[in-house]
Design an enzyme around this catalytic site. Structure first.
Site, short mmCIF file in Angstrom:
data_model
loop_
_atom_site.label_atom_id
_atom_site.label_comp_id
_atom_site.label_asym_id
_atom_site.label_seq_id
_atom_site.Cartn_x
_atom_site.Cartn_y
_atom_site.Cartn_z
CG ASP A 155 29.86 -6.54 10.61
OD1 ASP A 155 30.42 -5.68 11.50
OD2 ASP A 155 30.18 -6.04 9.60
CE LYS A 218 28.54 -6.02 6.12
NZ LYS A 218 29.10 -6.97 6.88
CE LYS A 254 31.51 -4.15 6.44
NZ LYS A 254 32.04 -5.06 7.55
#
Length: 318
Positions: A155, A218, A254
């Protein structure tokens, strides 16, 4: 994870033409939130679906090998076995989608999962999380180290300065380098939407991240003042849909930060189903970044099975 997004050449002309109708976005978000939530056994089924999409996360300054070990065991058995057995789901392999930790804790997570004979993915934040303000070479090295320690998902965080000042080419180049450093590990790109200012910037940053080869986009690090909100999600998933229609490549989504209740997880599932369709309702293309959400979901499942609400001490800690 789903097939990789190879990315594409940066299309600055397309980026420059982006405009977002704020009122339309807010109205759509209100409509999503007003949807009826499933009840009884249908709610329980949707909550188990939400569990399988959770990246069970610990990103605290006091993380230790022992609480990472506990997190991994909770990820493997996220809902009490007796509750799952009552629902005839005890043999269906219900786990969370992954565990998410800091780079320095990746080796601990990999060791714990291996000892438990689990193939659950380990995700690691990287690239100067949460601010992304460290030198580029340092951020790249952080990615390489996490992958070397066994992380199969990374991430990354974008450099918000580049997005805020419209330096889309420089942002694209950085993300391409992160993608290369990830190797075979899937890359989720955190936009930190609370610091991007406008919906138009969020949409542009989403497109640039996908063009640069992000496998997921995300919302947030969870450390900003504003994290995952439904209006921002509408903007981001519309960008995902447009990118899919343009390239044929599916990019995951996400939301992360501030998602704490079972009801919220159901609203997120409804949003994904309505905006992107059933194909995205799986851990390969949808994740919920959360640390405390699982406890409330397990509590609701306990209520569904027993008719009573459990005290938090009756359920295993994450």
């Amino acid at each position: 994870m789903s097939a990789r997004n190879p990315g594409m050449k940066l299309d600055l002309e397309r980026i420059s033409k982006v405009r977002v109708n704020t009122q339309a976005v807010l109205k759509r978000a209100q409509h999503i939130q007003a949807q009826k939530i499933p009840k009884k056994q249908w709610q329980a089924a949707w909550l188990l679906k939400a569990v399988t999409c959770i990246d069970l996360t610990t990103l605290a300054g006091d993380d230790t090998p022992s609480n990472v070990h506990r997190l991994c065991l909770k990820a493997i058995q996220p809902v009490r076995y007796d509750l799952l057995k009552e629902m005839n789901m005890h043999d269906k392999g219900v786990t969370t989608a992954a565990v998410c930790v800091y780079p320095s804790r990746v080796a601990d997570a990999v060791k714990s999962l291996k000892a438990a004979n689990s193939s659950l993915p380990v995700a690691s934040v990287a690239t100067g999380f949460p601010a992304g303000q460290t030198p580029l070479e340092t951020r790249l090295q952080e990615v390489r180290m996490a992958v070397a320690d066994g992380a199969t998902e990374i991430d990354i965080v974008i450099n918000r300065t580049l997005a805020l000042t419209g330096q889309w080419e420089a942002m694209y180049d950085e993300i391409r380098q992160f993608r290369e450093a990830c190797g075979d590990a899937h890359m989720k790109t955190i936009l930190a939407i609370g610091e991007l200012g406008t919906f138009t910037n969020v949409y542009k940053a989403s497109l640039v991240a996908m063009m640069a080869g992000s496998d997921f986009i995300k919302t947030s690090t969870g450390k900003e003042a504003v994290n995952a909100t439904y209006p921002v999600a509408i903007v981001m998933v519309r960008a995902i849909r447009d990118y899919f229609l343009c390239t044929g490549h599916k990019v995951g989504f996400k939301p992360a930060g501030g998602i704490r209740t079972a009801r919220e997880s159901l609203v997120w599932l409804i949003l994904i189903k309505e905006e992107l369709g059933n194909d995205w309702l799986c851990p390969h293309l949808f994740r919920l970044g959360a640390s405390s959400l699982l406890a409330d979901i397990e509590r609701q499942i306990y209520h569904h099975v027993t008719g009573q609400y459990a005290a938090y001490h009756e359920l295993p800690m994450a």
